[in-house]
Design a protein around this motif. Structure first.
Motif, PDB file in Angstrom:
ATOM      1  N   LYS B  86       0.808  -1.231   0.000  1.00 21.13           N
ATOM      2  CA  LYS B  86       0.000   0.000   0.000  1.00 21.13           C
ATOM      3  C   LYS B  86       0.834   1.271   0.000  1.00 21.13           C
ATOM      4  O   LYS B  86       0.506   2.245  -0.655  1.00 21.13           O
ATOM      5  N   VAL B  87       1.863   1.279   0.807  1.00 22.60           N
ATOM      6  CA  VAL B  87       2.645   2.506   0.955  1.00 22.60           C
ATOM      7  C   VAL B  87       3.841   2.532   0.005  1.00 22.60           C
ATOM      8  O   VAL B  87       4.148   3.552  -0.595  1.00 22.60           O
ATOM      9  N   MET B  88       4.480   1.383  -0.141  1.00 25.05           N
ATOM     10  CA  MET B  88       5.693   1.383  -0.953  1.00 25.05           C
ATOM     11  C   MET B  88       5.466   0.975  -2.401  1.00 25.05           C
ATOM     12  O   MET B  88       6.375   1.048  -3.225  1.00 25.05           O
ATOM     13  N   GLY B  89       4.250   0.534  -2.704  1.00 27.42           N
ATOM     14  CA  GLY B  89       3.928   0.249  -4.103  1.00 27.42           C
ATOM     15  C   GLY B  89       4.551  -1.004  -4.681  1.00 27.42           C
ATOM     16  O   GLY B  89       4.722  -1.111  -5.892  1.00 27.42           O
ATOM     17  N   LEU B  90       4.886  -1.969  -3.838  1.00 28.92           N
ATOM     18  CA  LEU B  90       5.402  -3.235  -4.361  1.00 28.92           C
ATOM     19  C   LEU B  90       4.240  -4.161  -4.695  1.00 28.92           C
ATOM     20  O   LEU B  90       3.111  -3.955  -4.235  1.00 28.92           O
ATOM     21  N   GLY B  91       4.513  -5.189  -5.482  1.00 27.80           N
ATOM     22  CA  GLY B  91       3.472  -6.139  -5.861  1.00 27.80           C
ATOM     23  C   GLY B  91       3.257  -7.204  -4.799  1.00 27.80           C
ATOM     24  O   GLY B  91       4.188  -7.552  -4.086  1.00 27.80           O
ATOM     25  N   TRP B  92       2.043  -7.737  -4.720  1.00 25.92           N
ATOM     26  CA  TRP B  92       1.726  -8.743  -3.696  1.00 25.92           C
ATOM     27  C   TRP B  92       2.576  -9.996  -3.830  1.00 25.92           C
ATOM     28  O   TRP B  92       2.681 -10.775  -2.892  1.00 25.92           O
ATOM     29  N   GLU B  93       3.159 -10.179  -5.009  1.00 25.34           N
ATOM     30  CA  GLU B  93       3.973 -11.381  -5.247  1.00 25.34           C
ATOM     31  C   GLU B  93       5.408 -11.211  -4.746  1.00 25.34           C
ATOM     32  O   GLU B  93       6.138 -12.175  -4.633  1.00 25.34           O
ATOM     33  N   GLU B  94       5.807  -9.996  -4.411  1.00 24.71           N
ATOM     34  CA  GLU B  94       7.212  -9.795  -4.037  1.00 24.71           C
ATOM     35  C   GLU B  94       7.414  -9.371  -2.577  1.00 24.71           C
ATOM     36  O   GLU B  94       8.529  -9.105  -2.157  1.00 24.71           O
ATOM     37  N   VAL B  95       6.320  -9.292  -1.816  1.00 28.38           N
ATOM     38  CA  VAL B  95       6.467  -8.772  -0.457  1.00 28.38           C
ATOM     39  C   VAL B  95       6.768  -9.825   0.620  1.00 28.38           C
ATOM     40  O   VAL B  95       7.327  -9.509   1.661  1.00 28.38           O
ATOM     41  N   HIS B  96       6.395 -11.072   0.334  1.00 32.91           N
ATOM     42  CA  HIS B  96       6.573 -12.094   1.373  1.00 32.91           C
ATOM     43  C   HIS B  96       8.028 -12.239   1.835  1.00 32.91           C
ATOM     44  O   HIS B  96       8.304 -12.261   3.038  1.00 32.91           O
ATOM     45  N   ASP B  97       8.942 -12.316   0.894  1.00 35.31           N
ATOM     46  CA  ASP B  97      10.352 -12.517   1.258  1.00 35.31           C
ATOM     47  C   ASP B  97      10.910 -11.350   2.065  1.00 35.31           C
ATOM     48  O   ASP B  97      11.726 -11.547   2.975  1.00 35.31           O
ATOM     49  N   ILE B  98      10.464 -10.163   1.744  1.00 37.10           N
ATOM     50  CA  ILE B  98      10.930  -9.001   2.511  1.00 37.10           C
ATOM     51  C   ILE B  98      10.310  -9.035   3.911  1.00 37.10           C
ATOM     52  O   ILE B  98      10.983  -8.788   4.909  1.00 37.10           O
ATOM     53  N   ALA B  99       9.036  -9.398   3.971  1.00 33.55           N
ATOM     54  CA  ALA B  99       8.354  -9.470   5.272  1.00 33.55           C
ATOM     55  C   ALA B  99       8.972 -10.533   6.177  1.00 33.55           C
ATOM     56  O   ALA B  99       8.965 -10.406   7.403  1.00 33.55           O
ATOM     57  N   GLU B 100       9.527 -11.588   5.569  1.00 34.43           N
ATOM     58  CA  GLU B 100      10.194 -12.613   6.366  1.00 34.43           C
ATOM     59  C   GLU B 100      11.346 -11.999   7.159  1.00 34.43           C
ATOM     60  O   GLU B 100      11.725 -12.497   8.212  1.00 34.43           O
ATOM     61  N   GLN B 101      11.906 -10.935   6.632  1.00 34.43           N
ATOM     62  CA  GLN B 101      12.985 -10.246   7.346  1.00 34.43           C
ATOM     63  C   GLN B 101      12.418  -9.183   8.283  1.00 34.43           C
ATOM     64  O   GLN B 101      12.828  -9.070   9.434  1.00 34.43           O
ATOM     65  N   LEU B 102      11.464  -8.411   7.792  1.00 33.67           N
ATOM     66  CA  LEU B 102      10.932  -7.311   8.607  1.00 33.67           C
ATOM     67  C   LEU B 102      10.195  -7.809   9.855  1.00 33.67           C
ATOM     68  O   LEU B 102      10.124  -7.105  10.861  1.00 33.67           O
ATOM     69  N   GLU B 103       9.653  -9.012   9.782  1.00 34.02           N
ATOM     70  CA  GLU B 103       8.895  -9.534  10.928  1.00 34.02           C
ATOM     71  C   GLU B 103       9.776  -9.679  12.172  1.00 34.02           C
ATOM     72  O   GLU B 103       9.259  -9.798  13.276  1.00 34.02           O
ATOM     73  N   HIS B 104      11.105  -9.659  11.981  1.00 33.67           N
ATOM     74  CA  HIS B 104      11.997  -9.810  13.135  1.00 33.67           C
ATOM     75  C   HIS B 104      12.493  -8.468  13.680  1.00 33.67           C
ATOM     76  O   HIS B 104      13.265  -8.438  14.638  1.00 33.67           O
ATOM     77  N   VAL B 105      12.059  -7.403  13.055  1.00 34.92           N
ATOM     78  CA  VAL B 105      12.460  -6.082  13.545  1.00 34.92           C
ATOM     79  C   VAL B 105      11.810  -5.836  14.902  1.00 34.92           C
ATOM     80  O   VAL B 105      10.609  -6.022  15.075  1.00 34.92           O
ATOM     81  N   ASN B 106      12.634  -5.431  15.836  1.00 35.09           N
ATOM     82  CA  ASN B 106      12.179  -5.208  17.201  1.00 35.09           C
ATOM     83  C   ASN B 106      12.005  -3.710  17.439  1.00 35.09           C
ATOM     84  O   ASN B 106      12.959  -3.005  17.754  1.00 35.09           O
ATOM     85  N   SER B 107      10.790  -3.230  17.233  1.00 35.30           N
ATOM     86  CA  SER B 107      10.510  -1.817  17.463  1.00 35.30           C
ATOM     87  C   SER B 107       9.006  -1.583  17.479  1.00 35.30           C
ATOM     88  O   SER B 107       8.351  -1.603  16.440  1.00 35.30           O
ATOM     89  N   SER B 108       8.486  -1.382  18.665  1.00 37.86           N
ATOM     90  CA  SER B 108       7.037  -1.178  18.751  1.00 37.86           C
ATOM     91  C   SER B 108       6.646   0.113  18.023  1.00 37.86           C
ATOM     92  O   SER B 108       5.591   0.189  17.411  1.00 37.86           O
ATOM     93  N   ARG B 109       7.512   1.110  18.063  1.00 41.14           N
ATOM     94  CA  ARG B 109       7.238   2.370  17.351  1.00 41.14           C
ATOM     95  C   ARG B 109       7.016   2.126  15.865  1.00 41.14           C
ATOM     96  O   ARG B 109       6.077   2.632  15.261  1.00 41.14           O
ATOM     97  N   PHE B 110       7.929   1.352  15.295  1.00 43.40           N
ATOM     98  CA  PHE B 110       7.878   1.064  13.865  1.00 43.40           C
ATOM     99  C   PHE B 110       6.545   0.429  13.484  1.00 43.40           C
ATOM    100  O   PHE B 110       5.860   0.896  12.572  1.00 43.40           O
ATOM    101  N   TYR B 111       6.151  -0.579  14.215  1.00 41.21           N
ATOM    102  CA  TYR B 111       4.921  -1.289  13.858  1.00 41.21           C
ATOM    103  C   TYR B 111       3.663  -0.525  14.258  1.00 41.21           C
ATOM    104  O   TYR B 111       2.636  -0.599  13.572  1.00 41.21           O
ATOM    105  N   GLU B 112       3.768   0.216  15.334  1.00 44.25           N
ATOM    106  CA  GLU B 112       2.646   1.051  15.741  1.00 44.25           C
ATOM    107  C   GLU B 112       2.336   2.066  14.634  1.00 44.25           C
ATOM    108  O   GLU B 112       1.189   2.299  14.251  1.00 44.25           O
ATOM    109  N   ARG B 113       3.413   2.611  14.087  1.00 45.00           N
ATOM    110  CA  ARG B 113       3.278   3.628  13.030  1.00 45.00           C
ATOM    111  C   ARG B 113       2.707   3.029  11.741  1.00 45.00           C
ATOM    112  O   ARG B 113       1.870   3.640  11.079  1.00 45.00           O
TER     113      ARG B 113
END
Ligand SMILES: [Mn+2]
Ligand SMILES: [Mn+2]
Ligand SMILES: [Mn+2]
Ligand SMILES: [Mn+2]
Lengths: 222, 222
Positions: B86-113
Motif C-alpha cells: 500500500k505505501v511502498m507500491g510493491l506487488g503482492w507477489e514480491e512482499v513475502h520474502d521481505i516481510a520474512e525479514q521485517l517480521e523480526h524487527v524489534n521496534s514497537s514504534r515502527f509497527y505502531e506507526r
DNA sequence: ATAATATGTTAGATGACTCTAATATTTTAA
DNA sequence: TTAAAATATTAGAGTCATCTAACATATTAT
C-alpha cells in the motif's frame, strides 16, 4: 554478504577510520562493546575473506571490497532513516535504532523503492550524506559551530551524533537541520556559545553540544 | 523475545498446527529445512522456556506464551506485507520474502506507526487476517473455489500461498483479491475449473491452483 | 636503555545452532 | 502378534561468536 555480526564489524571499522584514521583492535573492541580476543579472531576472519588488511600495532584497513560493503550498509542505514522520517512520520531522534536493524535487510527491491520514493535523496535526517548505489559519497566541507567567530550567521547542515539523548536535547532547544543561527557570544571560560535563532530566542549551547553541530556560513560579519 | 531462529521455529509450529493439527518433530524439520536432531534439540530448548509443550509421538503444542509470541510475529509479517504493497507500491507477489525479514524487527514504534498509517488494517495483501495488538485474530469462514457448484458467483477473499511463483501465476491469469468470478465448468476428470471473470475472459484453473483460492459466495444459482 | 604504557595474542571454554551416523521407540498394518 | 513404517533420540562433531586468564610484543617516555 556476510553475517549480521560481520556487517557490524565492517561498519564500525569504516566509522572509526573516518573519525580517527587508524583503527586498532582495542578501539574496535570498545566501540562494539566486546572483548579484545573476540575482535582479534573476527579481524582474522575478515582478513581471510579479504575484507580488511591487518597489521598488528599498525591498525586495520578496509580493502576496496570491504569499503564497498561498508558503504552499502551505510547507504541502507541512511536511506532507512530518511524513509522513517519522511514517509513514516517518525522523529529524527527515534530513527537510528530502527535503522540499525533495517540496514541488514537483504532486498535490493526494498531499497530501490525507498530510494525512488524519496527521489534519490542526498542526505539523511541528520545531514549525513547518503552514498549512491555505487558507493560514491558526496563529501561536504564541514565547519563546526565552535569554529565560528562572533557575529557570523550560518545554517545548520548536519549533526554528527545519532544518540537519542543528544537529539532530544536539540529538540528541546528547538534546533533543526536547515535552521539559521547567528553567533552572539563565545565564552572563553567554558567554550559555551550563545546563538540567536530564527525563533527570536537566544539559545545557549555547551561546547560539548556545539562541537557536534555542523554549519555552512551564510552571512559574514555585518 | 528470543533469537531469530527461535522466532522462526515458533512461527512454523503455529502455521503447522493451524494446517494439520498435530505438529511432529519430523514435519517441522521438513518445513524449516533442517535435520531431525536439530529440531529435536531446539524443541527441548523451547520447552525449557515454556514456549511449547512436547510429548514424543504426540506432537508439539505451543503454550499460551508461545502462541502469543507466534501471533505477534505473524502480526508483524502481515502488517509489513500490507505496508510494502500500500505505501511502498510493491506487488503482492514480491512482499513475502521481505516481510520474512521485517517480521523480526524489534521496534514497537515502527509497527505502531505502520498500523496507524494503514488505519488498523484487518487483512494482508493475500487476504490473510492480521492479528490485533493483543493477538486476537478475526477468523473468517473459508470456502475454497474447488468446493463451489457450477453457476455460483463468488468474490475472491484470500489465497493461502505466499510463494512468488504461485502469485505470478495468478497475476498472469489476471486474478486478484476482491475479484468476482462465476463457476462455468468443473471438470470431473482432472478437477480443473473454468471461471467467468469480470474482465469478460474465461479463465481455466487447475485443481492445484483453485484449491488455494478462497472465496465468499455472493450470488447463488440464477 | 630501561621502565611504563599501549597494543595484541594464545589457550581453552561456552552457548546457540547445525550436521551425520547410529540407534530406539511407538504406531499401524498384515 | 510379529513385521513394517513412522516417529524420535543419542552421541559426537563442526562453525560462529563470544568470554576469561595468562602471556607477548611494540611504542613511548624518562
Ligand atoms: Mn544513524
Ligand atoms: Mn543519520
Ligand atoms: Mn507472507
Ligand atoms: Mn500474506
Amino acid at each position: 554478504m556476510g553475517s549480521l555480526t560481520e556487517e557490524n564489524y565492517i561498519k564500525s571499522i569504516y566509522a572509526l577510520s573516518e573519525a580517527t584514521g587508524e583503527v586498532y583492535v582495542s578501539e574496535l573492541a570498545k566501540k562494539l562493546d566486546v572483548k579484545l580476543p573476540s575482535v582479534n579472531s573476527m579481524v582474522k576472519r575478515l582478513a581471510t575473506k579479504k575484507l580488511v588488511a591487518y597489521a598488528p600495532y599498525k591498525g586495520i584497513k578496509l580493502t576496496e571490497k570491504g569499503k564497498k560493503e561498508a558503504l552499502a550498509i551505510i547507504r541502507k542505514h541512511r536511506l532507512a532513516e530518511l524513509f522513517l522520517v519522511k514517509v513514516m512520520g517518525l522523529g529524527w531522534e527515534e530513527v537510528h535504532d530502527i535503522a540499525e536493524q533495517l540496514e541488514h535487510v537483504n532486498s535490493s527491491r526494498f531499497y530501490e523503492r525507498i530510494d525512488e520514493l524519496l527521489n534519490r535523496p542526498k542526505f539523511d535526517p541528520h545531514g549525513e550524506p547518503i552514498p549512491d548505489s555505487n558507493g560514491k559519497i558526496y563529501n561536504q566541507q564541514r565547519t563546526s559551530l565552535i569554529d565560528l567567530e562572533e557575529g557570523l550567521t550560518a545554517t545548520i547542515t548536519a549533526v554528527t551524533e545519532d544518540e537519542k539523548s543528544f537529539l532530544d536535547h536539540l529538540n528541546a532547544k528547538g534546533l533543526q537541520i536547515g535552521d539559521s543561527v547567528t553567533i552572539m557570544k563565545r565564552e572563553m571560560f567554558d567554550g559555551s556559545i550563545t546563538l540567536q535563532h530564527k525563533s527570536k530566542k537566544e539559545i545557549l549551547l555547551t561546547h560539548q553540544v556545539a562541537e557536534r553541530i555542523w554549519v555552512e556560513v551564510t552571512v559574514t560579519r555585518s
